[in-house]
Design a protein around this motif. Structure first.
Motif, mmCIF file in Angstrom:
data_model
loop_
_atom_site.group_PDB
_atom_site.id
_atom_site.type_symbol
_atom_site.label_atom_id
_atom_site.label_comp_id
_atom_site.label_asym_id
_atom_site.label_seq_id
_atom_site.Cartn_x
_atom_site.Cartn_y
_atom_site.Cartn_z
ATOM 1 N N SER A 42 37.694 33.344 50.660
ATOM 2 C CA SER A 42 39.072 33.854 50.645
ATOM 3 C C SER A 42 40.017 33.015 51.485
ATOM 4 O O SER A 42 41.128 32.688 51.051
ATOM 5 N N ILE A 43 39.610 32.659 52.711
ATOM 6 C CA ILE A 43 40.519 31.921 53.582
ATOM 7 C C ILE A 43 40.785 30.524 53.028
ATOM 8 O O ILE A 43 41.920 30.019 53.091
ATOM 9 N N GLY A 46 43.084 30.895 50.170
ATOM 10 C CA GLY A 46 44.422 31.149 50.673
ATOM 11 C C GLY A 46 45.134 29.861 51.054
ATOM 12 O O GLY A 46 46.312 29.666 50.728
ATOM 13 N N PHE A 275 42.296 39.500 49.605
ATOM 14 C CA PHE A 275 42.246 38.862 50.917
ATOM 15 C C PHE A 275 42.816 37.445 50.861
ATOM 16 O O PHE A 275 43.530 37.015 51.778
ATOM 17 N N SER A 276 42.493 36.707 49.795
ATOM 18 C CA SER A 276 43.013 35.349 49.698
ATOM 19 C C SER A 276 44.529 35.358 49.543
ATOM 20 O O SER A 276 45.223 34.468 50.041
ATOM 21 N N TRP A 279 45.878 35.782 53.076
ATOM 22 C CA TRP A 279 45.792 34.524 53.825
ATOM 23 C C TRP A 279 46.866 33.543 53.346
ATOM 24 O O TRP A 279 47.502 32.861 54.157
ATOM 25 N N LEU A 282 50.260 34.333 54.776
ATOM 26 C CA LEU A 282 50.352 33.914 56.182
ATOM 27 C C LEU A 282 50.584 32.405 56.280
ATOM 28 O O LEU A 282 51.466 31.942 57.020
ATOM 29 N N PHE A 283 49.806 31.642 55.525
ATOM 30 C CA PHE A 283 49.938 30.190 55.572
ATOM 31 C C PHE A 283 51.308 29.736 55.060
ATOM 32 O O PHE A 283 51.889 28.779 55.574
#
Length: 551
Positions: A42-43, A46, A275-276, A279, A282-283
């Motif tokens: 996920s991260i 993201g 979730f991705s 993330w 946020l990015f």
């Protein structure tokens, strides 16, 4: 070391990393090639989504437009960030649950029609080619300045790099390359922003320097002295209705962009898709909350560096000489007084600055170290190339998977489908190169057209395909065609055929909102006047909206 040598080193190193990742991620099956085997964490997804979405328009051009438009430039901040929230919360989990490779795949199966699939393919190609034109222009601008080559050569170099990891690694290679590219572009954006914020205000945090310093007040006074409207004055450059329509077009266009939607298929589950998305937001926010500060600081620095300076003083500046060679920064002493004047009147204005050079030139104008200037060049290339590669995969999958495999040869082997996909990438690269050499506008302007096309074609059929089980294939086909054709005609008419913006002065960048409304109306009316979808399709839509419980 010189800026050019630093640029060669940093860009060269970043390209070596990208190519290594592409080679290590090479694939041979369609699942890896088109959706990265649905195994991306996920991260990482993201970060890849953020790099894919924050194209050359975000990195190179958005702060430039904010710098020129002031308050009205917030349309890009509101539209693109709001659109991503709309996509992440409203559409992405359902599309991931549907489990198809592409948007045309969703449209074809949801509307049980190969004609609908073909219309969606045409729309996806139109959107992607329009979008990739902006990326190729960004690549050409970076290379033309920092490597001292012509734009055509810069575009060709970028095409070779993008083509390498797109053809070899497919979505798997592109995804991991985009993770690296996000790291490069975000550091390249933040480091000069922090340095300039500290230099101008004494506060190293750009967001706080932007909101708590007196730079905005100083810039407002300078603009008024030069004959411009205040930098922070609302609707100084665009009408209220145009601001509204552009913002909506960018929002719903984001939610309909095929190269972003496909990213939610690269993770293993619906939960991972959510979730991705978080993330990625946020990015994305890290850059988007910094852009207004960069735009304002850049405007202030450029005016104070160039306005009312003698031509002899300006020509002593190394960065001026190098940007002049690109013809993206030009001077003309119209009144022959030996000084340069920046005015809102084109007849008296003696300084012409291309909006797309604002971010790239800002570190030089602020006299930052050569390695920072070179880092910005590497970041601009990372932003442009990451999105270009994702767009090429959309074109590839639209033709190889949605047309060749799903319509013409359903027995094609894995190897043959991947081969067709790679051939299509090659053809798309040639078209991308052409648009890079012959761009139809500024980077963000061109990209805004792509968002308008996505808003007018994909968003209504995706939204209704999820939330209205009565919408049928006839309605979807009629709506997509009507919205897409209307928007294309308006954009081409206003930008290239001399047509005045006849719909309440709404610009070509905002007309996608009206195209979307027309699409919704046509789709709903035609669907109600024709037979409902088959029972199994209605059951599929009901199931699509049923929550699933994951471990």
């Amino acid at each position: 070391m010189s800026v050019e040598l630093w640029t060669i080193i940093l860009v060269g190193l970043s390209f070596v990393v990208y190519i290594y990742i592409g080679w290590q991620s090479r694939v041979e099956n369609t699942k890896d090639f088109f959706i990265a085997g649905q195994g991306i964490p996920s991260i990482a997804n993201g970060a890849a989504t953020a790099a894919d979405w924050m194209s050359a328009a975000s990195f190179i051009s958005m702060a430039g437009l904010i710098s020129f438009l002031g308050y009205d430039g917030s349309i890009y901040l509101m539209g693109w960030t709001g659109g991503y929230v709309l996509l992440a919360l409203l559409l992405a989990p359902y599309l991931r649950k549907f489990g198809k490779y592409t948007v045309p795949d969703f449209v074809g199966d949801r509307y049980y029609s190969n004609i609908a699939r073909l219309v969606a393919v045409v729309a996806a190609i139109f959107i992607s080619l329009t979008y990739v034109a902006g990326q190729m222009r960004g690549v050409g601008i970076v290379f033309s300045r920092f490597l001292q080559v012509d734009v055509n050569t810069g575009v060709i170099i970028g095409m070779i790099i993008v083509g390498f990891f797109a053809v070899l690694g497919g979505m798997k290679g592109i995804t991991w390359t985009q993770v690296a590219q996000y790291c490069v572009l975000i550091f390249a954006y933040l480091i000069p922003a922090i340095a300039i914020a500290y230099k101008l205000t004494g506060n190293p945090i750009p967001q706080l320097a932007f909101t708590t310093s007196d730079i905005a007040d100083k810039l407002n006074l300078i603009q008024l002295d030069l004959g411009f409207k205040e930098y922070t004055q609302p609707f100084a450059n665009k009408s209220m209705i145009d601001v509204l329509f552009i913002t909506i077009a960018l929002m719903v266009g984001t939610a309909g962009l095929p190269h972003i939607i496909v990213r939610f298929y690269t993770v293993k589950s619906v939960r991972a898709a959510r979730f991705s998305a978080g993330w990625a937001l946020l990015f994305i926010a890290i850059l988007y909350t910094t852009a207004p500060a960069v735009g304002m600081f850049s405007r202030y620095n450029l005016i104070t560096s160039l306005h009312n300076q003698t031509i002899a003083e300006v020509q002593k500046l190394d960065w001026v000489n190098k940007w002049e060679k690109t013809k993206l920064l030009t001077f003309e002493d119209k009144n022959k007084d030996g000084r340069l004047q920046l005015t809102p009147n084109q007849e008296t204005n003696e300084i012409t600055i291309d909006k797309d050079i604002i971010v790239l030139s800002t570190p030089e104008v602020a006299n930052l170290p050569p390695w920072v200037i070179a880092l910005v060049a590497a970041g601009g290339l990372a932003a442009a190339l990451s999105t270009a590669s994702g767009l090429l995969l959309v074109i590839s999958s639209s033709v190889a998977h949605d047309v060749y495999y799903r319509i013409f040869d359903s027995t094609a082997s894995e190897e043959k489908r991947v081969f067709v996909g790679r051939v299509v990438v090659g053809f798309a690269l040639v078209l991308a190169g052409y648009f890079g050499v012959n761009p139809p506008g500024f980077v963000s302007e061109v990209v805004a057209f792509a968002f308008g096309l996505a808003a007018a074609s994909f968003f209504p059929v995706i939204f209704l395909g999820i939330f209205d089980k009565r919408t049928n294939s006839e309605g979807a086909i009629a709506g997509m065609l009507t919205g897409l054709i209307f928007t294309i005609i308006y954009i081409v008419g206003v930008k290239f055929a001399g047509m005045s913006p006849w719909f309440f002065g709404v610009s070509a960048e905002g007309i996608g909102t009206l195209g979307m409304i027309i699409n919704f109306i046509v789709t709903l009316i035609v669907s109600r006047l024709t037979p409902p979808p088959p029972a199994e399709i209605q059951a599929l839509v009901e199931d699509l909206r049923t929550p699933i419980i994951e471990e």
